[in-house]
Design an enzyme around this catalytic site. Structure first.
Site, mmCIF file in Angstrom:
data_model
loop_
_atom_site.group_PDB
_atom_site.id
_atom_site.type_symbol
_atom_site.label_atom_id
_atom_site.label_comp_id
_atom_site.label_asym_id
_atom_site.label_seq_id
_atom_site.Cartn_x
_atom_site.Cartn_y
_atom_site.Cartn_z
ATOM 1 N N CYS A 5 0.738 -1.146 -0.036
ATOM 2 C CA CYS A 5 -0.121 -0.052 0.110
ATOM 3 C C CYS A 5 0.944 1.140 -0.030
ATOM 4 O O CYS A 5 2.031 1.398 0.339
ATOM 5 C CB CYS A 5 -0.782 0.126 1.212
ATOM 6 S SG CYS A 5 -1.772 -1.529 1.433
ATOM 7 N N LYS A 41 1.530 -0.985 -9.279
ATOM 8 C CA LYS A 41 2.737 -0.974 -9.957
ATOM 9 C C LYS A 41 3.860 -1.067 -9.201
ATOM 10 O O LYS A 41 4.810 -1.813 -9.809
ATOM 11 C CB LYS A 41 2.924 0.911 -10.330
ATOM 12 C CG LYS A 41 4.205 1.225 -11.287
ATOM 13 C CD LYS A 41 4.180 0.869 -12.520
ATOM 14 C CE LYS A 41 5.335 0.987 -13.169
ATOM 15 N NZ LYS A 41 5.288 0.011 -14.295
HETATM 16 C C1 F6R Z 1 4.687 -6.588 -15.159
HETATM 17 C C2 F6R Z 1 5.243 -5.837 -14.272
HETATM 18 C C3 F6R Z 1 5.420 -6.692 -13.152
HETATM 19 C C4 F6R Z 1 6.686 -5.997 -12.432
HETATM 20 C C5 F6R Z 1 7.190 -6.698 -11.141
HETATM 21 C C6 F6R Z 1 8.525 -6.233 -10.595
HETATM 22 O O1 F6R Z 1 4.243 -5.691 -16.573
HETATM 23 O O2 F6R Z 1 5.175 -4.679 -14.239
HETATM 24 O O3 F6R Z 1 5.558 -7.981 -13.149
HETATM 25 O O4 F6R Z 1 7.785 -6.175 -13.387
HETATM 26 O O5 F6R Z 1 6.122 -6.610 -10.236
HETATM 27 O O6 F6R Z 1 8.421 -4.732 -10.605
HETATM 28 P P1 F6R Z 1 9.773 -4.009 -10.481
HETATM 29 O O7 F6R Z 1 10.470 -3.967 -11.669
HETATM 30 O O8 F6R Z 1 9.349 -2.518 -10.123
HETATM 31 O O9 F6R Z 1 10.517 -4.551 -9.230
#
Ligand code: F6R
Length: 564
Positions: free
Chosen positions: A2, A559
């Protein structure tokens, strides 16, 4: 997983700032959101299911200068108002927001139920706020109660807490990030640097630290001892003043891929930091760690390190005992730099050499790794990662092969090809049109191309909700072929050179009236597959739009995944 924001201002109302901060944190979860403010001897709370915009529409007005806010990605309990944060204690003394997961909350809940406490939600958070109230009613001191709380809770937690009778915000932190920021207007706490836009200086709250902020000072404690911590200046990138809000960030970000290549060339053309070059040169063993798309980029990008021992590990599956080489350089890839699975691995191996690669300069990952590299992809807003994947692969390519005329030329050539693919989307659009009503798809490849399939398949299911699987082509006949029926879409990815290796799988598909879509690339350039990945990003985008899905914020996602 969150987002948390908390602020005390000297002379201005806190609510607009909380809403702004929450908007910036919405990428951490958007199931529900809420705020709470202090009014004389009273805590005022408002929550909403869904987005911040909705909360904004119905929000009460107040000139209070002290408040906390939260945007939720549901873990414990359904997505409803009772489970939304902030949560208030039974006697109304404390109100708090929480990021993390409490493993022993059932035990705590039972104990509190026996003491007469009532529960109105299914969350672990409601146990925390009531336990805090219980400790406080026993000892009459908030800081001691926070220390008690820290000793009792098992799990991960960042808490920002209001106490009805004070113009202060208390906090406690374990395992997930919390930053304290100072601005000329007041003091702020946040799970995310992005939400600390006003702040000029910051410090990281470390595990098991607790304390409070008021309008112009802060105190930090650990195990009942006060600790002095200094603030650091925040390095800010110049704002792009011409920003227009696009209809779809995902589309905008796919179209920014050529610009990302430019930025990487400009930023790194005079070579990587000498220390990074040396640590890579001397390491025989490289261990890559990432999640989701970043893991897929690590799988593909790590292939460039041909003369090293390479392991690529999913952050959530990392087990230190299974690492054979004690002497390794750990390379972490994370767009956000806040993924908890990744940060937890970093914590376990922080005594080794660690290199973080992230798109967010002030992210926890880059602050905590011994060596840090920025992706230079500029902010990625759409939940589905696109341009960051390309940046990750390119950086691994340059780290492995070095920065020289040849490697930079390969980047420029591939940039031109990607531009061409972005200009000519007719074929992708027509495929999207023909499969827009399908509910299943397969992505097939052989050898290393399976890594591209993994990413293409993830992107498709994530934004279009079409169920998709990624398979080695030779495995189709060993089971998955059972699902094939007329017009079942199957995407094949291969280099031109290896195309004929897919012939028998293609035959198997056509014999059952499935539709094979064959995507080939030229391996002449070692980055030759990147235009194809761009095509698959576009395909997912167009399909999501045709299917009227929430392209930039797919359901159930966030995200940045800050729970384990
Ligand atoms: C898929 C996506 C997720 C992220 C994952 C890791 O489109 O965005 O699979 O790649 O949650 O996120 P980061 O790269 O921020 O560690």
């Amino acid at each position: 997983m969150c987002g948390i924001i908390a602020s005390i201002f000297k002379n201005q109302a806190v609510l607009p700032f909380l809403l702004e901060g929450l908007k910036k944190e919405e990428y951490r979860g958007y199931d529900s959101c809420g705020v709470a403010i202090i009014e004389p001897h009273k805590i005022h709370i408002q929550k909403e299911i869904g987005r911040i915009e909705k909360l904004k529409e119905h929000l009460f007005t107040s000139s209070s200068k002290v408040g906390i806010g939260h945007t939720r990605w549901a873990t414990h309990g359904k997505n409803n108002l009772n489970n939304a944060h902030p949560h208030i204690s039974n006697k109304g003394l404390f109100c708090l927001v929480h990021n993390g997961t409490i493993y022993n909350y059932q035990e705590i809940k039972e104990d509190l139920l026996n003491k007469g406490y009532l529960f109105y939600s299914q969350t672990d958070t409601e146990c925390i706020v009531n336990l805090l109230e219980h400790f406080y009613l026993q000892c009459g001191d908030i800081l001691s109660s926070l220390n008690e709380l820290d000793k009792t809770l098992k799990g991960t937690y960042v808490l920002c807490i209001l106490f009805k009778e004070e113009n202060r915000i208390y906090f406690l932190k374990k395992s997930t990030p919390l930053m304290l920021g100072k601005s000329k207007n007041g003091l702020h706490l946040s799970s995310d640097m992005r939400a600390l836009e006003l702040a000029t200086d910051y410090l990281d709250i470390e595990d098991n630290e607790y304390g409070f902020i008021d309008e112009n000072h802060y105190e930090i404690y650990k195990a009942q001892k006060r600790i002095e911590k200094k603030l650091y200046k925040i390095q800010k990138e110049k704002e792009d003043t011409n920003q227009v809000i696009p209809s779809f960030y995902m589309e905008k970000e796919i179209h920014e891929i050529p610009m990302v290549i430019d930025r990487i060339i400009k930023h790194y053309q005079n070579d990587f930091d000498i220390k990074i070059k040396e640590v890579i040169k001397k390491a025989n063993n490289l261990i890559f760690v990432g999640s989701g798309t970043s893991y897929h980029a690590a799988l593909r990008g790590s292939l460039y390190f041909e003369n090293k021992n390479v392991q690529v590990i999913l952050a959530s599956e990392f087990d230190l005992n299974s690492i054979k080489n004690d002497n390794a350089l750990y390379i972490f890839l994370s767009q956000s730099g806040e993924t908890l699975d990744v940060l937890k691995v970093l914590e376990k191996v922080s005594h080794y050499d660690t290199l973080g690669i992230s798109n967010v300069a002030n992210s926890s990952l880059l602050r905590k790794c011994k060596y840090a590299l920025e992706m230079k992809a500029k902010e990625e807003v759409a939940v589905a990662s696109t341009k960051a994947y390309v940046a990750e692969v390119l950086l691994l390519y340059l780290l492995a092969k070095g920065i020289n005329q040849n490697t930079l030329q390969n980047l420029k050539d591939i940039q031109q090809e990607i531009k061409d693919h972005l200009l000519h989307q007719e074929k992708i659009l027509s495929i999207a049109e023909s499969i827009k009503n399908k509910e299943n798809a397969y992505f097939l490849a052989k050898g290393k191309d399976i890594y591209l399939c993994k990413e293409a398949s993830l992107k498709l299911k994530e934004v279009t909700y079409i169920h998709s699987e990624c398979l080695f082509a030779g495995e189709l006949k060993h089971g998955p072929i059972a699902l094939l029926e007329k017009d079942f879409p199957i995407f094949f990815i291969t280099s031109l050179k290896n195309k004929e290796n897919l012939n028998s799988a293609i035959e198997e598909v056509t014999a059952r009236e499935g539709i094979p879509y064959i995507f080939t690339y030229d391996e002449h350039n070692p980055l030759g597959y990147l235009p194809l990945i761009t095509d698959f990003f576009l395909l997912s985008f167009h399909l999501a739009k045709m299917r009227k899905k929430d392209v930039d914020k797919p359901r159930n996602l966030a995200k940045s995944v800050t729970v384990d």
